[in-house]
Design a protein around this motif. Structure first.
Motif, PDB file in Angstrom:
ATOM      1  N   GLY A  44       3.285  11.150  -2.049  1.00 43.81           N
ATOM      2  CA  GLY A  44       2.423  10.702  -3.134  1.00 43.81           C
ATOM      3  C   GLY A  44       0.981  11.096  -2.969  1.00 43.81           C
ATOM      4  O   GLY A  44       0.120  10.601  -3.657  1.00 43.81           O
ATOM      5  N   GLY A  45       0.674  11.976  -2.050  1.00 42.00           N
ATOM      6  CA  GLY A  45      -0.691  12.416  -1.854  1.00 42.00           C
ATOM      7  C   GLY A  45      -1.355  11.673  -0.722  1.00 42.00           C
ATOM      8  O   GLY A  45      -0.987  10.573  -0.356  1.00 42.00           O
ATOM      9  N   ALA A  46      -2.351  12.302  -0.155  1.00 38.15           N
ATOM     10  CA  ALA A  46      -3.072  11.723   0.974  1.00 38.15           C
ATOM     11  C   ALA A  46      -3.745  10.427   0.553  1.00 38.15           C
ATOM     12  O   ALA A  46      -4.393  10.362  -0.481  1.00 38.15           O
ATOM     13  N   GLY A  47      -3.582   9.402   1.342  1.00 39.27           N
ATOM     14  CA  GLY A  47      -4.236   8.131   1.087  1.00 39.27           C
ATOM     15  C   GLY A  47      -3.559   7.262   0.045  1.00 39.27           C
ATOM     16  O   GLY A  47      -4.010   6.166  -0.213  1.00 39.27           O
ATOM     17  N   ALA A  48      -2.508   7.719  -0.576  1.00 39.80           N
ATOM     18  CA  ALA A  48      -1.816   6.913  -1.580  1.00 39.80           C
ATOM     19  C   ALA A  48      -1.045   5.804  -0.883  1.00 39.80           C
ATOM     20  O   ALA A  48      -0.369   6.036   0.103  1.00 39.80           O
ATOM     21  N   LYS A  49      -1.162   4.595  -1.428  1.00 39.08           N
ATOM     22  CA  LYS A  49      -0.450   3.471  -0.841  1.00 39.08           C
ATOM     23  C   LYS A  49       0.968   3.397  -1.385  1.00 39.08           C
ATOM     24  O   LYS A  49       1.238   3.777  -2.510  1.00 39.08           O
ATOM     25  N   GLU A  50       1.848   2.870  -0.570  1.00 39.41           N
ATOM     26  CA  GLU A  50       3.231   2.645  -0.992  1.00 39.41           C
ATOM     27  C   GLU A  50       3.255   1.527  -2.038  1.00 39.41           C
ATOM     28  O   GLU A  50       2.486   0.562  -1.951  1.00 39.41           O
ATOM     29  N   PRO A  51       4.130   1.621  -3.050  1.00 39.23           N
ATOM     30  CA  PRO A  51       4.183   0.595  -4.095  1.00 39.23           C
ATOM     31  C   PRO A  51       4.372  -0.831  -3.566  1.00 39.23           C
ATOM     32  O   PRO A  51       3.756  -1.764  -4.085  1.00 39.23           O
ATOM     33  N   CYS A  52       5.196  -1.012  -2.539  1.00 39.17           N
ATOM     34  CA  CYS A  52       5.413  -2.372  -2.017  1.00 39.17           C
ATOM     35  C   CYS A  52       4.132  -2.940  -1.402  1.00 39.17           C
ATOM     36  O   CYS A  52       3.967  -4.163  -1.355  1.00 39.17           O
ATOM     37  N   ALA A  53       3.221  -2.074  -0.952  1.00 34.86           N
ATOM     38  CA  ALA A  53       1.946  -2.532  -0.406  1.00 34.86           C
ATOM     39  C   ALA A  53       0.973  -2.916  -1.515  1.00 34.86           C
ATOM     40  O   ALA A  53       0.045  -3.690  -1.287  1.00 34.86           O
ATOM     41  N   LEU A  54       1.191  -2.387  -2.713  1.00 41.21           N
ATOM     42  CA  LEU A  54       0.301  -2.677  -3.831  1.00 41.21           C
ATOM     43  C   LEU A  54       0.607  -4.016  -4.503  1.00 41.21           C
ATOM     44  O   LEU A  54      -0.277  -4.615  -5.104  1.00 41.21           O
ATOM     45  N   LEU A  55       1.867  -4.440  -4.434  1.00 41.82           N
ATOM     46  CA  LEU A  55       2.278  -5.680  -5.099  1.00 41.82           C
ATOM     47  C   LEU A  55       3.187  -6.474  -4.169  1.00 41.82           C
ATOM     48  O   LEU A  55       4.372  -6.173  -4.036  1.00 41.82           O
ATOM     49  N   PRO A  56       2.638  -7.492  -3.497  1.00 36.76           N
ATOM     50  CA  PRO A  56       3.444  -8.298  -2.579  1.00 36.76           C
ATOM     51  C   PRO A  56       4.559  -9.055  -3.296  1.00 36.76           C
ATOM     52  O   PRO A  56       4.417  -9.462  -4.451  1.00 36.76           O
ATOM     53  N   ALA A  57       5.661  -9.244  -2.598  1.00 39.39           N
ATOM     54  CA  ALA A  57       6.798  -9.990  -3.147  1.00 39.39           C
ATOM     55  C   ALA A  57       6.385 -11.403  -3.553  1.00 39.39           C
ATOM     56  O   ALA A  57       6.911 -11.947  -4.530  1.00 39.39           O
ATOM     57  N   GLU A  58       5.428 -11.986  -2.838  1.00 44.23           N
ATOM     58  CA  GLU A  58       4.969 -13.337  -3.163  1.00 44.23           C
ATOM     59  C   GLU A  58       4.362 -13.398  -4.565  1.00 44.23           C
ATOM     60  O   GLU A  58       4.502 -14.399  -5.267  1.00 44.23           O
ATOM     61  N   ALA A  59       3.670 -12.343  -4.989  1.00 43.84           N
ATOM     62  CA  ALA A  59       3.080 -12.315  -6.327  1.00 43.84           C
ATOM     63  C   ALA A  59       4.173 -12.294  -7.394  1.00 43.84           C
ATOM     64  O   ALA A  59       4.061 -12.958  -8.422  1.00 43.84           O
ATOM     65  N   THR A 116      -2.707  -6.515 -10.286  1.00 43.93           N
ATOM     66  CA  THR A 116      -2.782  -6.561  -8.822  1.00 43.93           C
ATOM     67  C   THR A 116      -2.505  -5.180  -8.229  1.00 43.93           C
ATOM     68  O   THR A 116      -3.235  -4.714  -7.356  1.00 43.93           O
ATOM     69  N   ALA A 117      -1.456  -4.511  -8.720  1.00 45.62           N
ATOM     70  CA  ALA A 117      -1.103  -3.190  -8.207  1.00 45.62           C
ATOM     71  C   ALA A 117      -2.182  -2.153  -8.537  1.00 45.62           C
ATOM     72  O   ALA A 117      -2.542  -1.341  -7.686  1.00 45.62           O
ATOM     73  N   VAL A 118      -2.692  -2.185  -9.769  1.00 49.55           N
ATOM     74  CA  VAL A 118      -3.724  -1.234 -10.174  1.00 49.55           C
ATOM     75  C   VAL A 118      -4.990  -1.446  -9.347  1.00 49.55           C
ATOM     76  O   VAL A 118      -5.591  -0.491  -8.845  1.00 49.55           O
ATOM     77  N   ASP A 119      -5.398  -2.690  -9.170  1.00 49.56           N
ATOM     78  CA  ASP A 119      -6.613  -2.988  -8.410  1.00 49.56           C
ATOM     79  C   ASP A 119      -6.464  -2.593  -6.933  1.00 49.56           C
ATOM     80  O   ASP A 119      -7.450  -2.219  -6.297  1.00 49.56           O
ATOM     81  N   ALA A 120      -5.264  -2.682  -6.388  1.00 49.82           N
ATOM     82  CA  ALA A 120      -5.029  -2.324  -4.984  1.00 49.82           C
ATOM     83  C   ALA A 120      -4.857  -0.821  -4.782  1.00 49.82           C
ATOM     84  O   ALA A 120      -4.921  -0.341  -3.659  1.00 49.82           O
ATOM     85  N   ASN A 121      -4.619  -0.098  -5.869  1.00 49.01           N
ATOM     86  CA  ASN A 121      -4.356   1.337  -5.787  1.00 49.01           C
ATOM     87  C   ASN A 121      -5.582   2.054  -5.362  1.00 49.01           C
ATOM     88  O   ASN A 121      -6.346   2.649  -5.586  1.00 49.01           O
TER      89      ASN A 121
END
Length: 196
Positions: free
Chosen positions: A54-69, A191-196
């Protein structure tokens, strides 16, 4: 499962969006990855890491949106997350990764993040192409640089948001059961967009 089929169908919708793009720009294509999701993990969201495709520095989707949310949004205890399918589309440069959320052995949703390395499609173009492909989609304010919510014929709800992150166009979307309202999905995608 309906959500797995929605992932495949969303990929098909996004594939058709390449043809809908205006000008000489390519449009978004693999917003939802295809194939069946793996069995859910027993842990919460994995820690953030670089995405190999997904490109350098791209976070994994599971890291962007925790299961708790997700658990809080759908009012179900014990939601877990696991990396989902990956899909690359050479035609438009879209590289999609996903995270599948499950509870009690059933999928309760999926987050997909598609990065368009080398494709300078604008967020407004992504949103316009999705609107054309999904009649009845509603604009959603305050999420990314443009966002839409819709329920499709497969009885799944999707909220998709477009943005540019480090000069790379990105489409972030959460798909869940039809009973998930726009109000339930906005905090998840935000949450995911802001963490991206």
């Amino acid at each position: 499962m309906r959500i797995s089929r929605a992932i495949v169908l969303f990929a098909a919708v996004i594939a058709t969006l390449s043809a809908c793009s205006s000008g000489d720009e390519k449009s978004d294509n693999a917003a939802k990855p295809s194939s069946q999701a793996p069995a859910p993990s027993t842990s919460a969201a994995p820690s953030s890491s670089a995405a190999p495709t997904g490109g350098a520095g791209a976070k994994e989707p599971c890291a962007l949106l925790p299961a708790e949310a997700v658990s809080k949004a759908i009012a179900i205890q014990g939601v877990t997350s696991a990396p989902g399918p990956v899909q690359d589309n050479a035609a438009n440069g879209g590289k999609a990764k996903s995270c599948v959320y499950s509870a009690a052995g059933k999928q309760v949703g999926a987050l997909a993040v598609t990065r368009f390395e080398g494709n300078k499609i604008k967020p407004a173009e992504m949103v316009a192409a999705l609107k054309k492909a999904k009649p009845g989609a509603k604009d959603v304010a305050g999420v990314g640089e443009g966002a839409l919510y819709y329920v499709d014929e497969n009885k799944t709800a999707t909220l998709a948001a477009a943005e540019v992150v480090n000069d790379v166009p990105v489409l972030v979307n959460y798909t869940g059961p039809m009973k998930m309202t726009q109000e339930m999905m906005v905090p998840l995608v935000k949450t995911a967009v802001d963490a991206n």
